[in-house]
Write a protein that holds these residues in place. Structure first.
Motif, PDB file in Angstrom:
ATOM      1  N   ALA A  13      21.916  64.802 112.025  1.00 30.00           N
ATOM      2  CA  ALA A  13      21.978  63.266 111.500  1.00 30.00           C
ATOM      3  C   ALA A  13      20.426  63.165 111.804  1.00 30.00           C
ATOM      4  O   ALA A  13      19.928  63.407 112.962  1.00 30.00           O
ATOM      5  N   LEU A  14      19.960  61.866 111.346  1.00 24.56           N
ATOM      6  CA  LEU A  14      18.810  61.212 111.436  1.00 24.56           C
ATOM      7  C   LEU A  14      18.816  60.091 112.448  1.00 24.56           C
ATOM      8  O   LEU A  14      17.972  59.833 113.097  1.00 24.56           O
ATOM      9  N   GLU A  15      19.977  59.515 112.527  1.00 27.99           N
ATOM     10  CA  GLU A  15      20.316  58.450 113.354  1.00 27.99           C
ATOM     11  C   GLU A  15      21.522  58.891 114.408  1.00 27.99           C
ATOM     12  O   GLU A  15      22.434  59.672 113.846  1.00 27.99           O
ATOM     13  N   PRO A  16      21.360  58.500 115.511  1.00 29.16           N
ATOM     14  CA  PRO A  16      22.380  59.093 116.562  1.00 29.16           C
ATOM     15  C   PRO A  16      23.685  58.259 116.138  1.00 29.16           C
ATOM     16  O   PRO A  16      23.618  57.117 115.865  1.00 29.16           O
ATOM     17  N   GLU A  46      26.010  59.165 113.668  1.00 31.20           N
ATOM     18  CA  GLU A  46      26.513  59.491 112.708  1.00 31.20           C
ATOM     19  C   GLU A  46      27.632  60.879 112.942  1.00 31.20           C
ATOM     20  O   GLU A  46      27.567  61.466 113.759  1.00 31.20           O
TER      21      GLU A  46
END
Length: 191
Positions: free
Chosen positions: A39-42, A44
């Motif tokens: 994931a690029l964002e925490p 997800e």
């Protein structure tokens, strides 16, 4: 010169979206949402498959027979049991061979804390509850197998063991701090 055309976009973010439909013949799995490692964002989540074949706690949780606090309390008990257990260990080939005897390894602080928590759990559950929890969570026995070990083989006893096991999971959730104790609800009659 003619350029080759791309028909599909090749995004790396979509590589983990390919679900596997190939399961073994006798697989028993349940879907579970886990953190996406790519994931690029925490925060997800992705859907993964969890094997529940030899995991009675996972089976009960996936069939919605126990709630999240009971599940996490049971997992905490299993984690403490594994940490505190000092059973047979493999021979370490990197250590120097002297005469075949191994020196006793020191007890770590995490093992000591796990043993203290297990002692508290045993006091809270009592002898019968602690034995029942051990049989299910450590040995992986079913309620029918527990009844056979205790020489009681009826559906009534299986239902009793299942109900008692859920009560023990409630107590484990309280001991490990995944739930709070709700006092007895008293309703007074107004005259």
């Amino acid at each position: 010169m003619v350029r080759a055309r791309r028909n599909k976009s090749y995004r790396l973010a979509r590589l983990n979206d390919w679900p596997s439909h190939d399961l073994p013949f006798n697989a028993e799995v349940a879907e579970v949402a886990v953190d996406n490692p790519l994931a690029l964002e925490p925060g997800e989540k992705i859907v993964a498959m969890r094997s529940i074949r030899s995991d009675p706690l996972g089976r009960l949780h996936s069939h919605r027979q126990i709630d999240e606090a009971q599940y996490r309390g049971g997992r905490a008990f299993q984690n403490d049991w594994e940490r505190a257990e000092r059973g047979p260990q493999a021979v370490d080939p990197t250590r120097e061979y002297v005469d075949g005897t191994r020196t006793r390894e020191a007890v770590t602080e995490s093992q000591r804390q796990a043993v203290l928590r297990l002692n508290r759990v045993e006091r809270e559950l009592g002898a019968d509850g602690a034995a029942l929890v051990h049989d299910v969570l450590v040995l992986g026995l079913t309620m029918d197998q527990i009844g056979q070990r205790r020489a009681v083989r009826s559906q009534r006893w299986n239902d009793y063991f299942a109900r008692r096991f859920r009560e023990c999971l409630d107590r484990l959730a309280l001991v490990y701090g995944f739930a709070t104790e709700i006092g007895p609800q008293r309703t007074e009659r107004r005259r």
